[in-house]
Design an enzyme around this catalytic site. Sequence first.
Site, short mmCIF file in Angstrom:
data_model
loop_
_atom_site.label_atom_id
_atom_site.label_comp_id
_atom_site.label_asym_id
_atom_site.label_seq_id
_atom_site.Cartn_x
_atom_site.Cartn_y
_atom_site.Cartn_z
N ASP A 22 -24.92 5.96 -1.15
CA ASP A 22 -26.03 6.88 -1.44
C ASP A 22 -26.51 7.60 -0.19
O ASP A 22 -27.62 8.14 -0.17
CB ASP A 22 -27.20 6.10 -2.05
CG ASP A 22 -27.26 6.27 -3.56
OD1 ASP A 22 -26.37 6.91 -4.13
OD2 ASP A 22 -28.21 5.74 -4.19
N ASP A 82 -25.08 -6.51 -0.67
CA ASP A 82 -25.73 -5.45 0.09
C ASP A 82 -24.94 -5.18 1.36
O ASP A 82 -24.10 -5.99 1.78
CB ASP A 82 -27.17 -5.85 0.44
CG ASP A 82 -28.11 -5.70 -0.75
OD1 ASP A 82 -27.68 -5.14 -1.78
OD2 ASP A 82 -29.26 -6.17 -0.66
N ASP A 108 -25.35 -5.34 4.52
CA ASP A 108 -25.33 -6.23 5.68
C ASP A 108 -24.82 -7.62 5.33
O ASP A 108 -24.87 -8.53 6.17
CB ASP A 108 -26.72 -6.33 6.30
CG ASP A 108 -27.75 -6.89 5.33
OD1 ASP A 108 -27.77 -6.42 4.17
OD2 ASP A 108 -28.54 -7.79 5.71
N ASP A 157 -33.46 -6.45 -9.22
CA ASP A 157 -32.77 -7.73 -9.31
C ASP A 157 -33.58 -8.75 -10.11
O ASP A 157 -33.04 -9.46 -10.97
CB ASP A 157 -32.47 -8.27 -7.90
CG ASP A 157 -33.65 -8.15 -6.94
OD1 ASP A 157 -34.75 -7.77 -7.39
OD2 ASP A 157 -33.48 -8.44 -5.75
#
Length: 530
Positions: free
Chosen positions: A115, A174, A176, A268
Amino acid sequence: MIRPHEVTNITHVVYLQWLSIRAGYIAPFIVYLSKFCIVLFLVQSIDRFVQCLGCFWIKCKRLKPVLPKNASSYYPMVLVQIPMCNEQEVYEQSISAACNLDWPRDRLLIQVLDDSDIKPVQILIRNEVSRWKQKGVNIIYRHRYFRTGYKAGNLSSAMACDYVRDYEFVALFDADFTPNPDFLKQTVPHFKNNPQLGLVQARWSFVNKDENLLTRLQNINLAFHFEVEQQVNGVFLNFFGFNGTAGVWRIKALEDSGGWLERTTVEDMDIAVRAHLKGWKFIFLNDVEVLCEVPESYKAYKKQQHRWHSGPMQLFRLCLPSIISSKISAWKKINLIFLFFLLRKLILPFYSFTLFCIILPLTMFIPEAELPIWVICYVPVSMSLLNILPSPKSFPFVIPYLLFENTMSVTKFNAMISGLFQLGSSYEWVVTKKTGRSSDTNLFETGKKALEKSISQSDIELGGEVDQEEDKVRKKVSRIYKNELVLACLLLTAAARSLLSAQGVHFYFLLFQGLSFLVVGLDLIGEQVG
């Protein structure tokens, strides 16, 4: 002409009037509010103690999810999704980790869901995906031109692709997060012969937990969250809040629950609650860890905590009618409403802020409403010690942890109010800043050596452009946080008043709590990022 004795008389009258108002109106209200907060405090403390007992029972009985028989030969179709947005520091390591997952290549697809709105970063990520594709990895780069719905919108868009129908499970990471190569082999087999299982969640592990005082204090909180809260809820309730990453979903469970929705900033938790209401079960794997980062600057941590505490209140407003009308058992409804949402998401920041940051300093000026020592000292320290049990190396930080949690209650309280009453800031979404420290470990040395890529001159130029752009906004300067500084003044003034009246423990608590607010208000904790 007003004579001195007349001024003295007027002052005396005003003072007597103040004493009357203080004793008759202000003090009773503060006493009532303090008793209410103390009751909430004790209820929350009992809940925390029961959770620790549950964790102790799990340890003693060695309870943990067991893989079904013949699970080693179970290789269903798995989709891996990596949502990211302007993740220049970590995109390489996350893509590398996903591409090195030990799973049959013809049964694995990796979606890089970018994104990014910075063109050079888009090109860098797309080139990284192309390099791995040339190595024979089944990987796809997707970029949305209209970034609506943030992460939820990104995931929803990706799940709408036609080829997703060929896959049974989806693993989420995600940008990281860097899973070990055997992550899928440790998680996906739990779904075999368990059609009611909707989610398998792994634990987070932090590469930068010892970077500074801020990261050490975060590690205490998160270690308790995973070791105690998630594990206990997983074993005894088959339900917990999805952590948004490092988990594997059955795609059928996602679809049955309504898919990813853009209505809150905690997509989530939203999907987890809806799946629970549909009867799907969850498993938490405490012994499967995925390496990631915690925020190193107070600015990043503050924004993250605002989102994490405003979102649940948004969700509570939206989900309450569905919870009440659902077909789940009464006990599960009570757990969701009173424990999962109210006690752990609303009551905790409310009493922490009200009791320790407002009522306590006011009692120094209104002695009729004094708080007992056990409320100020014994119970908070006991609860802090329980929180530190999952990370025993953090024991020397028990007092800073207690003070910092009270300091953060300002942010959490404001976030809770904004989410509960749908104020503008409750819909704020800021991507948490990453440093890319996971790439400094040995976790991906094998993958990086295998790749042996050479960076082209154009990539270096593009990277240079991004670095210059980042340098403009990453000047290391201290920020000023007004709310924290105002409370620092209140607490330190109350500490001085306490010292004059020789109140002992009250003075030390107020002094150190005031200094804690001062340190945070001047941005002297963690990395300073403007």
